[in-house]
Design an enzyme around this catalytic site. Sequence first.
Site, PDB file in Angstrom:
ATOM      1  CG  PHE A 136      -1.880   1.181   1.190  1.00  0.00           C
ATOM      2  CD1 PHE A 136      -3.002   1.141   0.368  1.00  0.00           C
ATOM      3  CD2 PHE A 136      -1.647   2.325   1.939  1.00  0.00           C
ATOM      4  CE1 PHE A 136      -3.882   2.229   0.305  1.00  0.00           C
ATOM      5  CE2 PHE A 136      -2.522   3.407   1.884  1.00  0.00           C
ATOM      6  CZ  PHE A 136      -3.639   3.359   1.071  1.00  0.00           C
ATOM      7  CG  ASP A 221       5.444   3.616   1.751  1.00  0.00           C
ATOM      8  OD1 ASP A 221       5.473   4.204   2.843  1.00  0.00           O
ATOM      9  OD2 ASP A 221       4.407   3.487   1.077  1.00  0.00           O
ATOM     10  CE  LYS A 250      -0.884   5.314   7.915  1.00  0.00           C
ATOM     11  NZ  LYS A 250      -0.547   4.672   6.645  1.00  0.00           N
TER      12      LYS A 250
HETATM   13  C1  LIG Z   1      -0.842   5.022   5.247  1.00  0.00           C
HETATM   14  C2  LIG Z   1       0.161   4.659   4.230  1.00  0.00           C
HETATM   15  C3  LIG Z   1       0.334   5.421   3.057  1.00  0.00           C
HETATM   16  C4  LIG Z   1      -0.588   6.562   2.686  1.00  0.00           C
HETATM   17  O1  LIG Z   1      -0.474   7.634   3.565  1.00  0.00           O
HETATM   18  P1  LIG Z   1      -1.574   8.823   3.466  1.00  0.00           P
HETATM   19  O2  LIG Z   1      -1.098   9.806   4.489  1.00  0.00           O
HETATM   20  O3  LIG Z   1      -2.894   8.200   3.776  1.00  0.00           O
HETATM   21  O4  LIG Z   1      -1.531   9.346   2.091  1.00  0.00           O
HETATM   22  C5  LIG Z   1       1.362   5.089   2.208  1.00  0.00           C
HETATM   23  N1  LIG Z   1       2.177   4.069   2.469  1.00  0.00           N
HETATM   24  C6  LIG Z   1       2.050   3.294   3.574  1.00  0.00           C
HETATM   25  C7  LIG Z   1       3.002   2.191   3.823  1.00  0.00           C
HETATM   26  C8  LIG Z   1       1.031   3.564   4.484  1.00  0.00           C
HETATM   27  O5  LIG Z   1       0.880   2.786   5.570  1.00  0.00           O
END
Ligand SMILES: *Cc1c(COP(=O)(O)O)cnc(C)c1O
Length: 401
Positions: A136, A221, A250
């Site tokens: 994700f 990420d 986050k």
């Molecule tokens: C939550 C998340 C995102 C997206 O972050 P947003 O602030 O909702 O755009 C991207 N990558 C990972 C691994 C995430 O857990």
Amino acid sequence: MQVTRELFNSVMVPNYNPSEVIPVRGQGSRVWDQNDKEYIDFAGGIAVNCLGHCHPALVDALKEQGDKIWHLSNVMTNEPALRLAKKITDATFADKVYFANSGAEANEAALKLARRFALDVHDTDKSQIIAFNKSFHGRTFFTVTVGGQAAYSDGFGPKPAAIDHCDYNDLAAFEALISDKTCAVMMEPLQGEGGIISASNDFIKGVRALCDKHNALLIFDEVQTGVGRTGSLYAYQELGVTPDILTTAKALGGGFPIAAMITTTNIAAHLKVGTHGSTYGGNPLACAVAEAAFDTVNTEQVLSGVKQREQLFRDGFAAINAKYDVFSEVRGKGLLLGAVLNSKFEGRARDFLVASTKHGLMSLVAGTNVIRFTPSLVIPIEDIKEGLTRFEKAVADVING
Ligand SMILES: *Cc1c(COP(=O)(O)O)cnc(C)c1O
């Protein structure tokens, strides 16, 4: 005005289906709803509230900066942004920082930078991006297409091109996919939304080696794993693999929206003046709060505390499992943990979440089979114990139908 859950249905776009509960205040790892019912927070706003609710250091930073200056735009720089960038670069492999407002935006910047870098340094044919199934990376059209769940990117017309996927932890499949046409590989060092799945040591080291062989940039990420979540400031620091670009969001703002893409001087040089930007990126209010969060988390005390707390959670889940036999395993690292349901409870993660809410516990799911826990990194020990007691009651409820 009477604010109820029904009001959501009448005024909000229906892309979410929130709980009936409407929380109105929080302190540390406890939250209270409109009826003053108390909850222990094992969800942490989905790995965001790294210091719980209304941590005094963050509240002070917000109030102090709130009386100074809120916003300037990138026509001018500001002190909190530069201080935060200095602290992030001092604490990581990176030399340069680009600020954004969300994880998706940080990833969007990383992917655009990787494409630009390949065009500048290599040739026009080097545009393939590889990512992993179940990953994700956010919800902009580029990042959601890079993410490994086609269901999230289907149904919006033509997708951004030259994006391929293979299974996580399958080095042979990855080796078959990567080539000199690969411009970048985007991966979570520990998959969060996909079900709390750690990368094996061989896999993550193999990915790095193959990126080097084919001159592809490796993008980690760390939107969910970053800022202390796994017990080190960033997860890569305990994995023995350094990416070329890393994204963090986050927990970075501890509840205030902010994100960053960080990289080396050499790579950063390709985002020249005018190539990319954001109105709010580097906003002083956001950066002031994030600086306070970063200072607080990046200490031996908090980071080693994450590992102690992980053990308490694991012991608690093991005790519950010995009694009720519901989990096949507990996955993850630090305070990014997933209790995986065994075959008897296959697909029923949501039932456990709903029962937990009823018993005064906020939890999360990751897919239909994993109950996910991402509490505050400084959750008090007594709140862990009380939360586990409530979780046990929820488990008993689900078992007894
Ligand atoms: C939550 C998340 C995102 C997206 O972050 P947003 O602030 O909702 O755009 C991207 N990558 C990972 C691994 C995430 O857990």
